[in-house]
Write an enzyme that holds these catalytic residues in place. Sequence first.
Site, PDB file in Angstrom:
ATOM      1  N   GLU A  27      -8.448   0.581  -0.752  1.00  0.00           N
ATOM      2  CA  GLU A  27      -9.085   1.782  -0.398  1.00  0.00           C
ATOM      3  C   GLU A  27      -8.442   2.413   0.930  1.00  0.00           C
ATOM      4  O   GLU A  27      -9.044   2.779   1.897  1.00  0.00           O
ATOM      5  CB  GLU A  27     -10.417   1.812   0.041  1.00  0.00           C
ATOM      6  N   ASP A  28      -7.005   2.623   0.764  1.00  0.00           N
ATOM      7  CA  ASP A  28      -6.374   3.533   2.039  1.00  0.00           C
ATOM      8  C   ASP A  28      -6.258   2.697   3.328  1.00  0.00           C
ATOM      9  O   ASP A  28      -6.052   3.252   4.377  1.00  0.00           O
ATOM     10  CB  ASP A  28      -6.820   4.507   2.135  1.00  0.00           C
ATOM     11  N   ALA A  29      -6.759   1.141   3.149  1.00  0.00           N
ATOM     12  CA  ALA A  29      -6.591   0.716   4.358  1.00  0.00           C
ATOM     13  C   ALA A  29      -4.966   0.275   4.352  1.00  0.00           C
ATOM     14  O   ALA A  29      -4.091   0.461   3.653  1.00  0.00           O
ATOM     15  CB  ALA A  29      -7.203  -0.634   4.554  1.00  0.00           C
ATOM     16  N   GLY A  71      -4.646   6.115   7.001  1.00  0.00           N
ATOM     17  CA  GLY A  71      -5.576   5.060   6.594  1.00  0.00           C
ATOM     18  C   GLY A  71      -5.842   4.104   7.698  1.00  0.00           C
ATOM     19  O   GLY A  71      -5.303   4.440   8.861  1.00  0.00           O
ATOM     20  N   ARG A 116      -1.590  11.203  -5.575  1.00  0.00           N
ATOM     21  CA  ARG A 116      -1.630  12.025  -4.184  1.00  0.00           C
ATOM     22  C   ARG A 116      -0.043  12.808  -4.478  1.00  0.00           C
ATOM     23  O   ARG A 116       0.199  13.584  -3.858  1.00  0.00           O
ATOM     24  CB  ARG A 116      -1.751  11.370  -3.084  1.00  0.00           C
TER      25      ARG A 116
END
Lengths: 1134, 309
Positions: free
Chosen positions: A747-749, A899, A931
Site C-alpha cells: 500500500e505505497d509504503a 509513500g 500509475r
Amino acid sequence: MQRDKGEPLTDLSEEHLWTIAESAIEDGFVSHHFRSYEYFIRYGLAELVKSLSPQEIKTKYGTLVLKFEDVSIGSPRIVEVDGMVRENITPSECRLRNLTYEAPIYVKMSLIIDGRVIVPSEKVHIGSIPVMVRSSICPLSKLTKEDLMRIGEDPLDPGGYFIINGSERVIVAIEDLAPNRTLVTIKEGNEGAPQYSAVVLSSVFGRQSKIELLYKPGGAVKAFFSRIYKGIPVIILLRALGMTRDEKIVNLVSNRRDVQELLEQSFIEAEGIETPQDALRYIGNRVAFGYAEEFRVQRAEQMIDTMLLPHIGTTSDRGCRYKKAVYLCDMLGRLLETSVGLRKPSDKDHYANKRLKLAAPLLMELYRVALTRLLRDIKYQLERVVATRQPINLSTFVRSNILNNIVRHSFATGNWPGGRVGVTQLLNRTNYLATISHLRRVQSPLSRGQPHFEARDLHGTHWGRICPVETPEGSNSGLVKNLAFGADVTVTLPSGVKKDLREKLWSLGVISTVVTEEEGRGGKRRTYNTKVYVDGELVGFHERGEELVRQLKEARRNGEISPMVSVYYEKYEHLTEVEVFTDEGRVTRSLIIVEKGVPKISLQLVETVKEGTTKFRDLLDMGVIEYIDASEEENCLVALTPKSLTPSHTHLEISPLLMFGAVASMIPFSDHNQSPRNVYEAAMAKQALGVPALNFNLRTDSRLHLLIHPQKPIVNTVTTKLIGIDKRPIGQNLVVAVMTGMGYNMEDAIVLNQGAVARGVGLSMSYRTYEVEAMQYRGGEKDRIIIPEPGTRGYKGEQYYRVLDSDGLAHIESEVSGGTVIVGMISPPRFMEEYVRASAREMVWRDSSETVRPSEAGVVDNIWISRNEDGNKLVKARVRSLCFAEIGDKFASRHGQKGVVGMLIPHEDMPYTASGIVPDLIINPHAFPSRMTVGQLIESLAGKVGSVKATDVDGTPFIGKSLDELRSELEALGFRSGGTEVMYDGLTGRRFEVEVYVGVVYYQRLHHIVRDKIHARSRGQVQLLTRQPTEGRSRGGGLKFGEMERDCLIAYGASYLLLDRLLEQSDRYTVYFCQKCGLPAYNDLRQEKILCPVHGKEGEVRPVTLSYAFYLLLNELISMGIYPKVVLEEMEGS
Amino acid sequence: MKSWRAEGICPECGNQNLVTDPKTGEVSCPECGYVVMERDVDRGPEWRKLEDEEGDRSRVGAPLSIMYRDHGLSTVIERVDEDATGRKLTKEAREKMLRLKKLDQTSQVNSSETRNLQQAANVLEIYVDKLHFPQSVAEMAMTIYRKALKAGLVRGRSIKSIMAASAYAACRLSGMPRDLREFERAYPLVKRKTIAQGYRLLLKYLNIRVPIADPAIYVSKIASRANLDQRTVQEAVRLLQEATRRGATIGKDPVGIAAAALYMACQETTQNITQKDVARAAGVTEVTVRNRFKGLKEILEGEQPQSTV
C-alpha cells in the site's frame, strides 16, 4: 541582420536554441514583479498623485486649492523610537526585528487661497511604500555576491517580495478579465431566447466602472452602468454625449445595412428625446429623482463624465464625450454584429482577454484609497485652521500615519480595499523551488466554490504562458496557476511612449475618428474598410489593414515602437480590424522571427550568445526575437522545431521546454509519465525538505527544515541548473530496488535501509523559533524578562525554569522539551482605567513566560535580543532538533510516487546484488502498472549510468538522453540493459528467483514527519464553553469520537463503552433539577442550600448526571425565554 | 465556604503555590502531591474548526482603547441603504435613517467633556504621527490628559496646549527623548513656552513624578542628524556618564549637554565637525553648545568633582 543565406536552416539544433532560452531567463525568475513594481515607483504613483491634483476646498473663509507636483521616493529607512532616522537598514535586520522594509514618499505640495499662493511648493512626507526586496530602490540590487553574504543575504535569493512586520509577503499575480475591452457574450434570457450583452470593465488609476449593453433580438438596446439598474436606451445615452445625428450613429455602429436596421427599435424608443439637454434631463430623472431640475441635469452630466467609461477620460469637454460616444457606437456594432452571426461571441478564457494584475495595478488600487483617506484628513484639518489663521506650512497637516496604517494593514493581512482577500501571501520558504514557484504564481479571482469548468480547463492560449502541469488538485484546480518559463508580463507604457505610438499610427495613414467626423460635416464621404483600435478603443480607420499591420510590426522590430506593443489583425466578411495593445498585464512569450521559412537567427549569433557577448535584450533589439501576446499569436504560425519549418511559418519556438513552469520543468523524463503524476509531483516538490536559503542560520522563521546532506540530482534537466536546484537541492540520490519488502512496503509504503538512514538518508534538522515581546503598559510598567520567582501568579514549578540563565533567557545549547520555559517573563497586573501608581507590594505579577510547545523537544540553538519599532525588547529564541528518518515519515520520488516509511531494515538484512550493492530504499512493484510512471523507471536507469560514470545525465523531457542511448550505455558498462540484476536475500543468503530492477532515483523527504503528528491523550484540559476535551494536538486535545464511530458502538450494542466515550471521558456533569418544575436548580452559597428558581426552598431537587453541553443548551434556551422542562424519573435500583 | 480557587491554597497542607499542569489538566500541590482539581479549563484562544462557517472565530470586538473619547465602545448607525434582508430602502425610509443617523451622531458628542476629548485625541494624533511615538506612550499621554480634564486643569487653557503638555509628560515618564523644540516643530500652533507652562501645571496638580532627563538618551538622535558614527556616540555617552556622576548635568538643558558631549567626543575620535553643525543637529544655539562645552571640559578635566557643584 546577420543572416547567412548559404547556411541550411536545419543547422539550428535544439541545443542551439536552448542557449537562446537560457539567455531569455537571464533576468531571473521574478523579473515580472520587479518590472511592475518599478513602473509603479517611477511613473504609476506620480500619475496617481497627479490625477488627484488640484484639490479644492470651499470654506467660508475662501477657496483653498491644494496642488501636487513632483513625487519622489527615498531610500529604505526606519525611524527608531528615539527619533533617530536610519537609512542603512537591511532586509535581514527587518526580518529579525519585525520591522517593515519601506521607503518614504515625498510630494511637493503648494497651497493657494483665493488665488494667493500661501505655501509655495513644499516637499512633504506623505507616507511610506513597502520596498520590494532586490528591486531597483532596494540597496541589495547593487551589491556583489560577497557583500550580500556579509549582510546576511543568500546571493541566490530571488527577491521580489516585501518585508512587512518582519514577515516576507508576496503579491500573488491576479488573473483578471481584461479591462477596457468590449466582451460580447450570449446570455440565456427568460423563455430561453438568447440575449446578447456587451460588457466593458473600464479601469483607470485603480478605479473600476462597468458598463453593459443588452440586446434582445427584436428589441431596443439598453445600457446599464453605475446607478442605472433598470437600463436606459443607448440612443439616449449617445445623444446625451452630444451625438445627435442619427446617420452618424448608424454609420459608426456598422457598415452593414442589415445590422444598421437592427437599430430601428432603439431609435423608436428614444423618440422625443432629441437634444443633448433632453437626454441629460432624461438621465437625470433616473439618477436623481425628486430633486430640482438644475441639480438633476448636473448629476446626469457628472455621471456620464466620471462614471461612464472613465478610462477614456473624466473631463466634461466635448472631445472626451465624443470619444465616449464613438466607443459606445463601436460596442453597439460589435453587439449587433454578434447577434446576426457576423462575429463570434468573445471567449472569456482566451488569454488575449486576460490580464495579470501585478504590483503596479494592485498598488494603484491600494494607494488610491489610502491617498483619498489622507486627503480627506488634510482637507478637514485645513478647513479648521483657516478659520483662525493662515497655515504657514503644509507638513503639519499631513498625517503620514493615515496612509501608512492602511498600506501596512493591507500588506500584512492581504485584505485589499474592495474586499479582495489573499492579495499578499506569506512567502513559502519550505525549499528554494517552492519559493520560486510561489513568486511565479497566478491566481484567478473566481470563487472555488462554483464549478467554472471552462475557466479551470487548459486553454490553447496557455501554451508557453501558463504551466500545463503545475496546479493544485481539488477545489483550486485550474484556478491557481503558475507562469511558464518563457512567459513575461507587460507593463504600462509611459504616457510619452503612448503618444509616440499614436503619432506613428497617424503617419502610417490612419484617419482619426475625430477627423472623420469633420470630414462627415464637410459632406465628403469616404469608406474605410479597416477599423484601428488602441487598447480596445476605436481610434481611427485605415484603407489597407494588412499593410498597416505589416508596417507596425516592422516598426516594432526596428525598435521604433516598444517591443511590448502587440498588433492583432482580424478579417471579417464585412470589414477588417487592427488592434494595437499597449496595456499592462498581457502575458507574452518570446519567439524567434521567421521570414520565408528562414529563422532570423544564425549559428554565429548563437555562438555569441553562448559566449555571453550578445544578450537576450540585444536579440530583441536586433529584431531576431519578439514578444508575442495571446492576441497576436492568433495571427502567427509557430514552428515547434527548426526541422519542421516551412515558408508559411512566421515564428519558431525557442524551446518546447519553455512551456513548463519552474517546478514541472525539473521533472526528468516527464514526457514518459502519465500526466496527473507530473501534477502530483509539482505539488509535492514544494513540500520537500532541502536548503530553503543559505542564510538559514540567521533566519527566524517560526518553522524551518533543513536537509543535512542534500545532493544535486544525478539525473537532471537543463532547467535544474538554471533554477538553482543544483545549488539548493531538495533531495538525495538513492539506490532503489523495485521488489516486495517483506510485506512492509504494501500500500505505497517504502522500506528504508537502516544503515543508509544512519549514514544520513533523509536526515534533517528542524528549527522552531519562539517570539517574545516585552510590552510597555500604560502605567509605565513593562514586562520583565527574568526568571519568575515562586509565588508569581501562574508559576509553573521550579523544574520548568531549569535552563534559564540569570538574564531570564535559556542557556544556549541546553536541552529543552515540552513545557520548558525558554524565555522567562513576568507581566505587571492589568489596570482598568486610570494611571495609578500602586506600591510594589500590592502588585501581583503574572508569569507570562514562553514555553516550548508540548510534544516538541530539542536544543536551544540561538537567541536574538533586539528592539522592535515601538522600542520594546524583542526576544527570538530558536530551538533545533535533529530528525532521523523513521517509520511513518513521508518520502517521494520526482514522479508523483509518494509513500511512508513502513520499515527500517538493518543493512545486513537487506537484499544485495552480486556486486554487493545494497539498496537504500525498496519500493513495491505495484506502484507502477496502474500509475504508469515510466519516467521513474527511466530515471532509475539513467541514475545508474550516471552513478557508474560519475557524470550528470540529461533527463530533460523531449530533448534529453533517449532510452536507447541509456540502455546501450548501461550495457557497455557491463550491466543488463533492462536495468535488472540478480539479487540475494539478505536474511537467508538465497538468490531471488527473479531478477530485481535496481537503479538510482532521486528521492525527496517531504515535511510531513511523524514526530510532528504523533498524538494521544488520556486526561487533560477541557474547553471553557462546553467542558468537552480540547481539540488539536497543539493543546493536548482528544481524538474525536464522531457520529459514525458512535453508530458502530450502537450497532454493536456496546452500551457501556458508548457511555464511557460520550459522557464519562467527555463532559460529565452533575446538576440539581427541581422535580416540580423541571428547571435546573442553583446553589445558594449564602444559605448553603440548593434552591429551585421557581419554588425556592419548596422545590424538590434531585441530582442528575448529564452532558455539560446539554446543560449549556438548557441554559441557552432559558436565556431566550423558552421553558425547557426536564421530567425526572427515579433510576431503577437506586 | 471559601474554595481553594479563591485562596489558592492546598486544602491538605496549606501550601500557597499550587501548580497547573496543562498536559494533564490537573491543579496540584507541589509539596504534598494532592490533586486539587482535574479537567482544568483551557484558557487559550478559542479555536474550533468551523470550516463551513467561514469568518473569524473571535467572540469579541476590538479591545477598549483609551485613545477614543468613548473607548471605542459606541454604536453608530451604518451608512448602508439596505434593510436586514438586503433590499433597498424606500426613499422615505432612507431619508428617515439619514436624519436619525445625524441625530444619533450629534447626540453622542453632546457633553462638552466628550467634545473636548475628541479634539484632544485629534491633536494627539498629530504628535504621534510627527514625533513617532509608540502606542504605549500615546496611551499614557491620553491617560494624563483625561486626569487633567477631570481635575479641571483644562478650563481656561487651550485643549491643544494641555494635550501637548500631557504628551510631553508621557515622553518624559517613559524615557523617550523628545524635547520641546521638536514638539513646536511638529505642531507650530502650540508654542514651546505654552507647553512648558502646561507641563509644570500637570506636575504640580497631578502629582506626577518624572525621572530627571538623562542627556545620554538624546545623543544617538543628534548623532544621526549630524551623521556621526557609532564610535563617537559611545564616547559621548561615556563622557556624559562621567559628567553625571560628577553632578555636572544638574539644572542644565539635557539637549544642550548632549550636544556638547558629542562635540567633545568628536574631537577625541577626530571627526571634523563644527559647533555650528552640532548645534543645528540638536536644535540649540551655538552659544549653548559652547557654554556647555566649557562647563563639561572644566568638570571632566578638573580633578575635584565636588568643587564645581
